[in-house]
Design an enzyme around this catalytic site. Structure first.
Site, mmCIF file in Angstrom:
data_model
loop_
_atom_site.group_PDB
_atom_site.id
_atom_site.type_symbol
_atom_site.label_atom_id
_atom_site.label_comp_id
_atom_site.label_asym_id
_atom_site.label_seq_id
_atom_site.Cartn_x
_atom_site.Cartn_y
_atom_site.Cartn_z
ATOM 1 N N ASP A 198 -15.744 20.244 -11.335
ATOM 2 C CA ASP A 198 -14.295 20.657 -11.081
ATOM 3 C C ASP A 198 -13.326 19.638 -10.477
ATOM 4 O O ASP A 198 -12.084 19.248 -10.782
ATOM 5 C CB ASP A 198 -14.235 22.110 -10.978
ATOM 6 N N HIS A 242 -15.624 29.770 -10.739
ATOM 7 C CA HIS A 242 -16.358 29.043 -11.876
ATOM 8 C C HIS A 242 -15.217 28.006 -12.400
ATOM 9 O O HIS A 242 -14.681 27.102 -11.780
ATOM 10 C CB HIS A 242 -16.428 30.195 -12.725
ATOM 11 N N HIS A 295 -21.770 23.776 -4.592
ATOM 12 C CA HIS A 295 -22.601 24.379 -5.939
ATOM 13 C C HIS A 295 -23.608 25.240 -5.672
ATOM 14 O O HIS A 295 -24.324 24.999 -4.734
ATOM 15 C CB HIS A 295 -22.833 23.258 -6.714
HETATM 16 N N1 ACO Z 1 -15.521 25.119 0.759
HETATM 17 C C1 ACO Z 1 -15.714 25.646 1.932
HETATM 18 N N2 ACO Z 1 -16.949 26.066 2.079
HETATM 19 C C2 ACO Z 1 -17.493 26.310 1.109
HETATM 20 C C3 ACO Z 1 -17.516 25.801 -0.108
HETATM 21 C C4 ACO Z 1 -16.351 25.235 -0.411
HETATM 22 N N3 ACO Z 1 -16.021 24.813 -1.634
HETATM 23 N N4 ACO Z 1 -18.502 26.347 -1.126
HETATM 24 C C5 ACO Z 1 -19.332 26.850 0.041
HETATM 25 N N5 ACO Z 1 -18.698 26.661 1.004
HETATM 26 C C6 ACO Z 1 -19.692 27.460 2.231
HETATM 27 C C7 ACO Z 1 -19.199 29.124 2.366
HETATM 28 O O1 ACO Z 1 -18.077 29.300 3.161
HETATM 29 C C8 ACO Z 1 -20.850 29.270 2.748
HETATM 30 O O2 ACO Z 1 -20.492 29.386 4.208
HETATM 31 P P1 ACO Z 1 -21.161 30.202 5.449
HETATM 32 O O3 ACO Z 1 -22.548 30.112 5.168
HETATM 33 O O4 ACO Z 1 -20.674 29.611 6.743
HETATM 34 O O5 ACO Z 1 -20.329 31.444 5.157
HETATM 35 C C9 ACO Z 1 -21.637 28.466 2.444
HETATM 36 O O6 ACO Z 1 -20.824 27.233 2.073
HETATM 37 C C10 ACO Z 1 -22.415 28.866 1.353
HETATM 38 O O7 ACO Z 1 -21.472 29.379 0.211
HETATM 39 P P2 ACO Z 1 -21.475 30.552 -0.984
HETATM 40 O O8 ACO Z 1 -20.022 30.729 -1.403
HETATM 41 O O9 ACO Z 1 -22.433 31.505 -0.388
HETATM 42 O O10 ACO Z 1 -22.309 29.670 -1.907
HETATM 43 P P3 ACO Z 1 -22.687 29.952 -3.306
HETATM 44 O O11 ACO Z 1 -23.688 29.344 -3.802
HETATM 45 O O12 ACO Z 1 -22.415 31.585 -3.775
HETATM 46 O O13 ACO Z 1 -20.979 29.429 -4.122
HETATM 47 C C11 ACO Z 1 -19.628 28.126 -5.205
HETATM 48 C C12 ACO Z 1 -21.091 28.346 -5.042
HETATM 49 C C13 ACO Z 1 -19.010 29.490 -5.702
HETATM 50 C C14 ACO Z 1 -19.513 27.102 -6.245
HETATM 51 C C15 ACO Z 1 -19.048 27.759 -3.793
HETATM 52 O O14 ACO Z 1 -19.525 26.443 -3.533
HETATM 53 C C16 ACO Z 1 -17.391 27.839 -4.123
HETATM 54 O O15 ACO Z 1 -16.727 28.937 -3.956
HETATM 55 N N6 ACO Z 1 -16.832 26.476 -4.231
HETATM 56 C C17 ACO Z 1 -15.254 26.625 -4.675
HETATM 57 C C18 ACO Z 1 -15.105 26.952 -5.810
HETATM 58 C C19 ACO Z 1 -15.750 25.889 -6.974
HETATM 59 O O16 ACO Z 1 -15.219 24.590 -6.862
HETATM 60 N N7 ACO Z 1 -16.116 26.528 -8.097
HETATM 61 C C20 ACO Z 1 -16.694 25.641 -8.992
HETATM 62 C C21 ACO Z 1 -18.089 25.441 -9.220
HETATM 63 S S1 ACO Z 1 -18.733 24.249 -10.502
HETATM 64 C C22 ACO Z 1 -18.241 25.515 -11.909
HETATM 65 O O17 ACO Z 1 -18.377 26.625 -11.757
HETATM 66 C C23 ACO Z 1 -17.924 24.673 -13.132
#
Ligand code: ACO
Length: 380
Positions: free
Chosen positions: A317, A221, A266
């Protein structure tokens, strides 16, 4: 038996809100019906905090009164003052923010009331105090005197003055102000949801904000902005000759290892996060005027590579990291700076929850064993 849960409550509509709205497919964000593209650079953070907390945009007189209320609210309670140095020495910035807000509640004259007028006053005080807490923490841990607040300055300019110990340029203050506008609210994000769950037990505003701060801290987050900067800095230090060229290989190496690239992806946006559009532009402007565009150029390259490899877009971010870096904000204060802005949204959500409350208590799917027989100790 309960239905199958949605993992991470994805696509579950968990509350009704009139505060903000996202169109994830079109990449649009609205605060109380106003498009973020109009608000970024077109409204000040104080106007947005007022809009969120009080329901409609302030007139000139309302805004002046609100700004005065915020200026008066910039004071640390006795319990925060007494514990400031010890906390600054022993807790990381977001741990300290959680502690300080909890301590601050002891000195809030409205702490025992959840009445709407008391909540409005607490909401303004929390927005006023948060930047001061960040600046006071930083001063205490660096053994520097805290520069007194300037009541004539708005939140962003005053924060930069107190945190850096010298006045910011007008443009720097304007840019931070836009960042605060962009981060102020975002529907049912994890920290806001945590705040609403707490508020829905009819607990008090400070307790809900403590829950929110603890939730914002996580790297999935708000903690991602700090991780973005650490990643960029690591690549730069490993490849000082040409860090921009080193980005692609490092991103691919991390993805190959199954790591997430911080600042990308996201839950709701299926296209570019509209906040990232503004932050990219601001990062470019600041980098150019700083005379060192390395992090900005690295970020642009990272954006290309992550999109090519994973089809993911930067979130709020990602470019915020370069903006804050160029504003000379220490990396470990990036997430606390996020909290200064989101305080407007959190407090507004607590009031919205209290105004039409029902306990938030979802069900769960039981996946453990059943029908076991308990054998008292000593009889087995
Ligand atoms: N880098 C690489 N792969 C990613 C990323 C990433 N940043 N984000 C998602 N993916 C991939 C996952 O590995 C997953 O792949 P798979 O289906 O092959 O396993 C797929 O995309 C779906 O990802 P989830 O984590 O299930 O997606 P979710 O909707 O749960 O997560 C989140 C959203 C937490 C923001 C995610 O994209 C992430 O972890 N990003 C990095 C952390 C980040 O930047 N957080 C800030 C978000 S904005 C905020 O909160 C203010």
């Amino acid at each position: 038996m309960a239905d199958q849960p949605s993992r991470g409550l994805a696509d579950v509509v968990a509350a009704s809100t009139a505060l903000s709205d996202i169109d994830g497919r079109a990449g649009r964000l609205f605060y109380r019906g106003y498009d973020i593209h109009e608000l970024a650079g077109g409204a000040t953070f104080e106007e947005i905090a007022y809009l969120l907390q009080r329901g409609s945009p302030p007139g000139a007189g309302d805004l002046a009164a609100y700004r005065e209320e915020l200026a008066k609210g910039r004071s640390l309670g006795a319990l925060v003052r007494e514990n400031l140095e010890r906390v600054a020495r022993s807790q990381s910035p977001m741990e300290a923010m959680r502690t300080f807000v909890s301590l601050a509640s002891a000195d809030d004259p409205d702490k025992d009331s959840n009445a709407p007028d008391a909540n409005l006053r607490k909401a303004a005080r929390l927005v006023a105090q948060q930047p001061l807490l960040v600046a006071a923490y930083h001063a205490a841990r660096t053994n520097s005197p805290l520069v007194p607040a300037d009541p004539g300055l708005a939140t962003a300019a005053n924060f930069l003055l107190q945190m850096r110990g010298e006045p910011a340029t007008a443009r720097e203050a304007e840019i931070l102000d836009t960042c605060l506008v962009l981060h102020a609210d975002h529907t049912m994000n994890a920290s806001t949801f945590a705040a609403r769950v707490c508020a829905a037990t009819l607990s008090d505003m400070h307790s809900a904000i403590v829950a929110a701060i603890g939730t914002l801290r996580g790297p999935l987050h708000g903690g991602a902005n700090e991780q973005v900067m650490l990643t960029l800095a690591q690549i730069r230090s490993q490849s000082p000759q040409d860090p921009v060229a080193a980005v692609a290989a490092e991103v691919r190496r991390r993805l190959g290892r199954g790591d997430k690239i911080m600042g990308f992806g996201h839950r709701v946006y299926k296209t570019e996060d509209p906040r990232a559009t503004h932050l990219r532009e601001l990062a470019g402007e600041l980098a150019q005027s700083s005379g060192d565009e390395t992090y900005y150029r690295m970020s642009r390259r990272m954006e290309e590579v992550v999109h090519a490899e994973k089809g993911l877009y930067p979130n709020v971010d990602f470019f915020a990291a370069t903006v804050y870096h160029c504003l000379k904000i220490p990396t470990d204060l990036f997430t606390p700076v996020f909290s200064m802005s989101r305080m407007a949204g959190w407090t507004a959500h607590v009031m919205e929850q209290h105004a039409d409350n029902r306990l938030i208590r979802p069900d769960s799917e039981y996946i453990g064993e059943r029908g076991l027989t308990w054998t008292p100790l000593g009889q087995g």
